[in-house]
Design a protein around this motif. Structure first.
Motif, PDB file in Angstrom:
ATOM      1  N   VAL A   1       0.659  -1.206   0.000  1.00  0.00           N
ATOM      2  CA  VAL A   1      -0.183  -0.356  -0.036  1.00  0.00           C
ATOM      3  C   VAL A   1       1.052   1.356   0.074  1.00  0.00           C
ATOM      4  N   PRO A   2       1.312   1.883  -1.358  1.00  0.00           N
ATOM      5  CA  PRO A   2       2.204   2.921  -1.162  1.00  0.00           C
ATOM      6  C   PRO A   2       1.238   3.914  -0.735  1.00  0.00           C
ATOM      7  N   LEU A   3       2.025   4.776   0.375  1.00  0.00           N
ATOM      8  CA  LEU A   3       1.466   5.910   0.988  1.00  0.00           C
ATOM      9  C   LEU A   3       1.621   7.103   0.378  1.00  0.00           C
ATOM     10  N   ARG A   4       0.925   7.298  -0.658  1.00  0.00           N
ATOM     11  CA  ARG A   4       0.880   8.595  -1.383  1.00  0.00           C
ATOM     12  C   ARG A   4       0.232   9.971  -0.629  1.00  0.00           C
ATOM     13  N   THR A   5       0.943  10.988  -0.920  1.00  0.00           N
ATOM     14  CA  THR A   5       0.245  12.249  -0.298  1.00  0.00           C
ATOM     15  C   THR A   5      -1.261  12.179  -0.673  1.00  0.00           C
ATOM     16  N   ASP A   6      -1.758  11.990  -1.892  1.00  0.00           N
ATOM     17  CA  ASP A   6      -3.048  12.262  -2.155  1.00  0.00           C
ATOM     18  C   ASP A   6      -4.170  11.144  -1.691  1.00  0.00           C
ATOM     19  N   LEU A   7      -3.726  10.000  -0.974  1.00  0.00           N
ATOM     20  CA  LEU A   7      -4.705   9.122  -0.348  1.00  0.00           C
ATOM     21  C   LEU A   7      -5.167   9.558   1.066  1.00  0.00           C
ATOM     22  N   ASP A   8      -6.409   9.098   1.399  1.00  0.00           N
ATOM     23  CA  ASP A   8      -6.839   9.622   2.703  1.00  0.00           C
ATOM     24  C   ASP A   8      -6.410   8.412   3.704  1.00  0.00           C
TER      25      ASP A   8
ATOM     26  N   LEU B   1      -1.090  -9.084  -0.701  1.00  0.00           N
ATOM     27  CA  LEU B   1      -2.470  -8.268  -1.059  1.00  0.00           C
ATOM     28  C   LEU B   1      -1.913  -7.078  -1.706  1.00  0.00           C
ATOM     29  N   VAL B   2      -2.512  -6.481  -2.680  1.00  0.00           N
ATOM     30  CA  VAL B   2      -2.044  -5.034  -3.438  1.00  0.00           C
ATOM     31  C   VAL B   2      -3.312  -4.291  -3.094  1.00  0.00           C
ATOM     32  N   MET B   3      -2.866  -2.953  -2.568  1.00  0.00           N
ATOM     33  CA  MET B   3      -3.969  -1.870  -2.518  1.00  0.00           C
ATOM     34  C   MET B   3      -3.416  -0.694  -3.746  1.00  0.00           C
TER      35      MET B   3
ATOM     36  N   HIS C   1      -1.910 -15.437  11.097  1.00  0.00           N
ATOM     37  CA  HIS C   1      -0.822 -14.805  10.321  1.00  0.00           C
ATOM     38  C   HIS C   1      -0.671 -13.394  10.774  1.00  0.00           C
ATOM     39  N   ASP C   2       0.862 -13.061  10.517  1.00  0.00           N
ATOM     40  CA  ASP C   2       1.018 -11.726  10.668  1.00  0.00           C
ATOM     41  C   ASP C   2       1.114 -10.918   9.318  1.00  0.00           C
ATOM     42  N   VAL C   3       1.061  -9.529   9.225  1.00  0.00           N
ATOM     43  CA  VAL C   3       1.237  -8.719   7.963  1.00  0.00           C
ATOM     44  C   VAL C   3       2.568  -8.129   7.874  1.00  0.00           C
ATOM     45  N   LEU C   4       3.141  -8.118   6.830  1.00  0.00           N
ATOM     46  CA  LEU C   4       4.310  -7.171   6.589  1.00  0.00           C
ATOM     47  C   LEU C   4       3.756  -6.269   5.633  1.00  0.00           C
ATOM     48  N   LEU C   5       3.981  -4.700   6.078  1.00  0.00           N
ATOM     49  CA  LEU C   5       3.486  -3.771   5.326  1.00  0.00           C
ATOM     50  C   LEU C   5       4.478  -3.150   4.435  1.00  0.00           C
ATOM     51  N   LEU C   6       4.171  -3.158   3.193  1.00  0.00           N
ATOM     52  CA  LEU C   6       5.330  -2.354   2.094  1.00  0.00           C
ATOM     53  C   LEU C   6       4.680  -1.215   1.558  1.00  0.00           C
ATOM     54  N   THR C   7       5.304  -0.074   1.898  1.00  0.00           N
ATOM     55  CA  THR C   7       4.976   1.276   1.572  1.00  0.00           C
ATOM     56  C   THR C   7       5.560   1.985   0.577  1.00  0.00           C
TER      57      THR C   7
END
Length: 343
Positions: free
Chosen positions: A76-83, A130-132, A103-109
């Protein structure tokens, strides 16, 4: 006084298991990892010692034995235009559901999503992905299709072949909001859209919502004026100045921009527009956000919790061997809160 047992005195180690089972430490290791064949009798003896001593293998050993890390990678790329508050509702649901499945979750930003995912999978740090923030022509898709692990997209690209996707039906949501206003007699409506950058990079949900709005407006003979809006108060002021020009005679407003909802009603009041007496307003946002506004807003809910659950459970089925692909869209649910009125 009761004698202290070995388990109570200290942490049980692989050495304790080997001594208890009468085998070498390497044999215990091979039983746990499965790297070498061990006779059924010896394996049974080792596992019985593990149970009796209460030994808990290191996570690394468990991963070797099962070829699983019990970790899901969430891109989930944390772009500035995302809420961010809305994004975190999805993330929270995914984390909670993953934990329910142990299961655990590894966050890729990082925005270099595909490369980072390949590194994570190649290094056996995650079992599935998982891809957002999915774009209509997402450049990550060829790499994601090539992965030999389950992949689920929270969002829908233009070409979803060979992929598992789950999302709100944004096209139907846009159409439903126009139809709601049209049924109330509105014939000229405005749309406070997502930030310009969201449309520029072809983000799927924004494009699909806009298509639903414009298609339904055409069918219903409603004039619609769309204005993308950056997530700032000054941008909202400029957006409303453009939309509410007298020549447009707008009587209804659709808002697809959660970040500006907090100041919307106040800005309308500053311009002498009461909701819903002078201007009807309907929004696409979480129910909690809609209900918390100065004037509670009629809205279509962003079902973040439900989408997160479905996405993780789809991955779990994939990890269990069920590799079915397809798109699952959740039907929009509209809740009236009194911010729209008959014209």
């Amino acid at each position: 006084m009761r004698a202290t047992t070995l388990r109570e005195a200290r942490l049980i180690t692989i050495k304790d298991v080997a001594r208890h089972a009468g085998v070498s430490m390497s044999t215990v290791s091979y039983v746990l990892s499965g790297k070498r064949p061990i006779s059924p009798a010896t394996s049974h003896r080792v596992r019985r010692s593990i149970r009796e001593l209460g030994f808990h293998p290191h996570a690394g050993a468990r991963a070797l034995a099962s070829s699983r890390t019990r970790v899901l990678a969430l891109v989930v790329p944390l772009r500035t235009d995302l809420d961010l508050p809305v994004i975190m509702q999805f993330v929270t649901s995914i984390l909670t559901t993953a934990r329910a499945h142990d299961h655990d979750v590894l966050l890729l930003t990082k925005e270099s999503g595909a490369d980072e995912v390949h590194r994570v999978i190649a290094s056996s740090r995650a079992d599935a992905v998982l891809v957002m923030d999915v774009e209509a022509d997402d450049p990550r898709l060829p790499s994601l299709r090539a992965l030999e692990v389950p992949v689920v997209l929270v969002g829908v690209p233009a070409d979803a072949s060979g992929l598992s996707c789950v999302d709100l039906d944004f096209t139907a949501s846009g159409a439903r909001m126009v139809a709601h206003l049209a049924d109330l007699g509105h014939r000229s409506i405005g749309m406070v859209g997502s930030p310009p950058a969201v449309y520029e990079r072809g983000t799927g949900y924004a494009s699909r919502f806009l298509a639903g709005v414009t298609d339904c407006a055409r069918r219903r003979g409603v004039e619609v004026h769309v204005h993308p809006c950056a997530p700032t108060q000054s941008a909202l002021s400029e957006c409303l100045y453009d939309l509410l020009r007298p020549d447009r005679a707008i009587t209804g407003l659709i808002v697809h921009n959660e970040a500006v909802l907090g100041g919307l009603v106040q800005e309308l009041r500053r311009r002498g527009r009461r909701v819903p007496e002078d201007l009807s307003v309907i929004a696409l946002c979480p129910d909690t956000t809609a209900a918390a506004q100065q004037v509670p807003l009629t809205s279509i809910a962003v079902p973040a919790a439900e989408v997160g659950v479905i996405a993780v459970e789809t991955l779990m089925r994939g990890l269990a061997g069920e590799r079915s692909h397809g798109v699952r869209l959740l039907a929009p649910h509209l809740t009236e809160r009194g911010s729209t009125a008959v014209r």
